[in-house]
Design a protein around this motif. Structure first.
Motif, PDB file in Angstrom:
ATOM      1  N   TYR A 248      37.514  66.035  61.243  1.00 42.50           N
ATOM      2  CA  TYR A 248      36.600  65.780  60.134  1.00 42.50           C
ATOM      3  C   TYR A 248      35.219  65.419  60.682  1.00 42.50           C
ATOM      4  O   TYR A 248      34.181  65.893  60.212  1.00 42.50           O
ATOM      5  CB  TYR A 248      37.153  64.634  59.275  1.00 42.50           C
ATOM      6  CG  TYR A 248      36.679  64.619  57.846  1.00 42.50           C
ATOM      7  CD1 TYR A 248      35.324  64.704  57.522  1.00 42.50           C
ATOM      8  CD2 TYR A 248      37.597  64.500  56.798  1.00 42.50           C
ATOM      9  CE1 TYR A 248      34.901  64.675  56.196  1.00 42.50           C
ATOM     10  CE2 TYR A 248      37.178  64.473  55.480  1.00 42.50           C
ATOM     11  CZ  TYR A 248      35.830  64.556  55.184  1.00 42.50           C
ATOM     12  OH  TYR A 248      35.418  64.533  53.878  1.00 42.50           O
TER      13      TYR A 248
ATOM     14  N   PHE B  99      33.658  68.754  62.147  1.00 41.25           N
ATOM     15  CA  PHE B  99      33.379  69.878  61.263  1.00 41.25           C
ATOM     16  C   PHE B  99      32.985  69.472  59.842  1.00 41.25           C
ATOM     17  O   PHE B  99      32.725  70.327  59.006  1.00 41.25           O
ATOM     18  CB  PHE B  99      34.588  70.822  61.218  1.00 41.25           C
ATOM     19  CG  PHE B  99      34.929  71.392  62.571  1.00 41.25           C
ATOM     20  CD1 PHE B  99      34.148  72.402  63.116  1.00 41.25           C
ATOM     21  CD2 PHE B  99      35.992  70.904  63.304  1.00 41.25           C
ATOM     22  CE1 PHE B  99      34.445  72.926  64.368  1.00 41.25           C
ATOM     23  CE2 PHE B  99      36.293  71.423  64.561  1.00 41.25           C
ATOM     24  CZ  PHE B  99      35.517  72.431  65.088  1.00 41.25           C
ATOM     25  N   GLY B 100      32.970  68.169  59.581  1.00 44.42           N
ATOM     26  CA  GLY B 100      32.546  67.710  58.260  1.00 44.42           C
ATOM     27  C   GLY B 100      33.521  68.078  57.159  1.00 44.42           C
ATOM     28  O   GLY B 100      33.135  68.225  55.998  1.00 44.42           O
ATOM     29  N   HIS B 101      34.794  68.219  57.519  1.00 46.16           N
ATOM     30  CA  HIS B 101      35.761  68.748  56.562  1.00 46.16           C
ATOM     31  C   HIS B 101      37.155  68.385  57.078  1.00 46.16           C
ATOM     32  O   HIS B 101      37.392  68.377  58.279  1.00 46.16           O
ATOM     33  CB  HIS B 101      35.577  70.274  56.490  1.00 46.16           C
ATOM     34  CG  HIS B 101      36.634  71.009  55.769  1.00 46.16           C
ATOM     35  ND1 HIS B 101      36.683  71.083  54.400  1.00 46.16           N
ATOM     36  CD2 HIS B 101      37.682  71.721  56.220  1.00 46.16           C
ATOM     37  CE1 HIS B 101      37.725  71.818  54.049  1.00 46.16           C
ATOM     38  NE2 HIS B 101      38.341  72.212  55.127  1.00 46.16           N
ATOM     39  N   ASP B 102      38.054  68.095  56.152  1.00 43.14           N
ATOM     40  CA  ASP B 102      39.428  67.805  56.551  1.00 43.14           C
ATOM     41  C   ASP B 102      40.130  69.122  56.884  1.00 43.14           C
ATOM     42  O   ASP B 102      40.415  69.918  55.995  1.00 43.14           O
ATOM     43  CB  ASP B 102      40.157  67.075  55.424  1.00 43.14           C
ATOM     44  CG  ASP B 102      41.495  66.518  55.878  1.00 43.14           C
ATOM     45  OD1 ASP B 102      42.174  67.173  56.695  1.00 43.14           O
ATOM     46  OD2 ASP B 102      41.872  65.432  55.410  1.00 43.14           O
TER      47      ASP B 102
END
Lengths: 252, 88
Positions: free
Chosen positions: B17, B20-23
């Protein structure tokens, strides 16, 4: 958020300890209030970060033990020998203390009623924590998905959430609970007394032709054995979700 | 390779996270070695190397390595042919 390309940060926030529940001498549930908590799905985890006075930081992941309920966040932590984070959380943390956490994290090992079932939950040791969150969510939502819960612990004292599990299995006809004790058991124990093996899975787990949705969590060796046995029995590998914590184990 | 040393990709959910700014745990990736597709949460993670080694659960090929230094986190894409990043 569809269509946006905003890179979001998973930021650390502070949470205050509001209650400590000793589940047994080595396992403690920690109830936190986390302002601004936006909810979570059962099966997700949080990262906890501790900072010493000299700036040294240590970080571990812990499964959320309860479904979302406002700003209330609950983790259950098992004391790991020489575990620098778990020792602090289990033995030294006090009500009123503030710790840092971030989350919720994880979209793979999660269950919502819309995912259906029948549900097979299989846990080893403190691997039952995310499974309990799933079970509690199913009950709290008034969902009727049939659930079989099978967990393994070394001794009677190591069984987590025993009273609650007994209560659920006695009052909800859709929930079956089987507990096995692998090291020692009290004289009155009438459940199985060995590790989870194929024979036990064939006796107590859903038959493969029911196409169950299965969640397996525990130490790595436990998860490897159980998940490969389930696949051998004909379970759809895509419906056997696993979560492992290491043998040295301070990671959940 | 069967052993008790690895964790799974779920345990790197926070790190991924961060990167990449994302789960990423439910995002499916493909192994360039054996062709298996699995959610990153179902990969094998080894922590005893310097850094995090993420392996294919089917063939044990190294999909990705993350090494943290004081100033950077180097992400090496090895056998991770592609990953489908979900749109939230």
């Amino acid at each position: 958020m569809a269509g946006t390309a905003v890179r979001r940060r998973l930021s650390w926030s502070t949470a205050e300890v509001v209650e400590l529940i000793d589940e047994n001498p080595r396992v403690r549930s920690i109830v936190l209030t986390c302002p601004g908590w936006e909810g979570h799905s059962p099966g997700q985890h949080v990262d906890i970060r501790l900072t010493a006075e000299d700036g040294y930081q240590a970080q571990r992941s812990y499964s959320l033990a309860e479904p979302a309920d406002g700003e209330r966040v609950v983790i259950t932590v098992e004391l790991v020998r020489d575990g620098e984070v778990s020792t602090f959380l289990v033995e030294e943390l006090r009500v009123g203390d503030v710790i840092e956490l971030r989350g919720p994290i994880g979209r793979y090992f999660v269950w919502e009623p819309s995912h259906g079932g029948p549900l097979q939950l299989i846990g080893g040791g403190s691997g039952v924590v995310p499974l309990m969150a799933i079970l509690r969510h199913r009950v709290r939502e008034g969902d009727q998905t049939p659930v079989r819960y099978l967990s393994s612990a070394r001794t009677n004292d190591d069984l987590l959430y025993r009273v609650e599990l007994d209560d659920l299995s006695n009052t909800d006809p859709g929930i079956t609970v089987v507990l096995t004790l692998t090291r020692s058991h009290p004289p009155e124990w009438d459940g199985p007394t060995r590790r989870i093996d194929r024979e036990m899975l064939e006796e107590y787990a859903w038959p493969a032709d029911e196409n169950p949705l299965c969640f397996v969590c525990g130490p790595t060796g436990f998860v490897e054995t159980v998940s490969s046995t389930l696949v051998d029995m004909g379970y759809d590998p895509g419906r056997v979700k696993t979560e492992r914590f290491g043998p040295t184990g301070d990671t959940r | 390779m069967s052993d008790d040393r690895h964790l799974d990709g779920n345990s790197l959910g926070g790190l991924l996270y961060d990167l990449f700014g994302h789960d990423m745990t439910a995002d499916v990736g493909r192994c360039a070695n054996c062709g298996a597709t699995n959610p990153l949460g179902a990969t094998r993670v080894y922590l005893d190397a310097p850094g995090y080694v993420i392996r294919c659960p089917a063939c044990q090929g190294v999909l990705m390595v993350v090494v943290e230094t004081p100033r950077t986190r180097r992400v090496s894409f090895e056998l991770l042919r592609w990953v489908d990043i979900g749109i939230e």
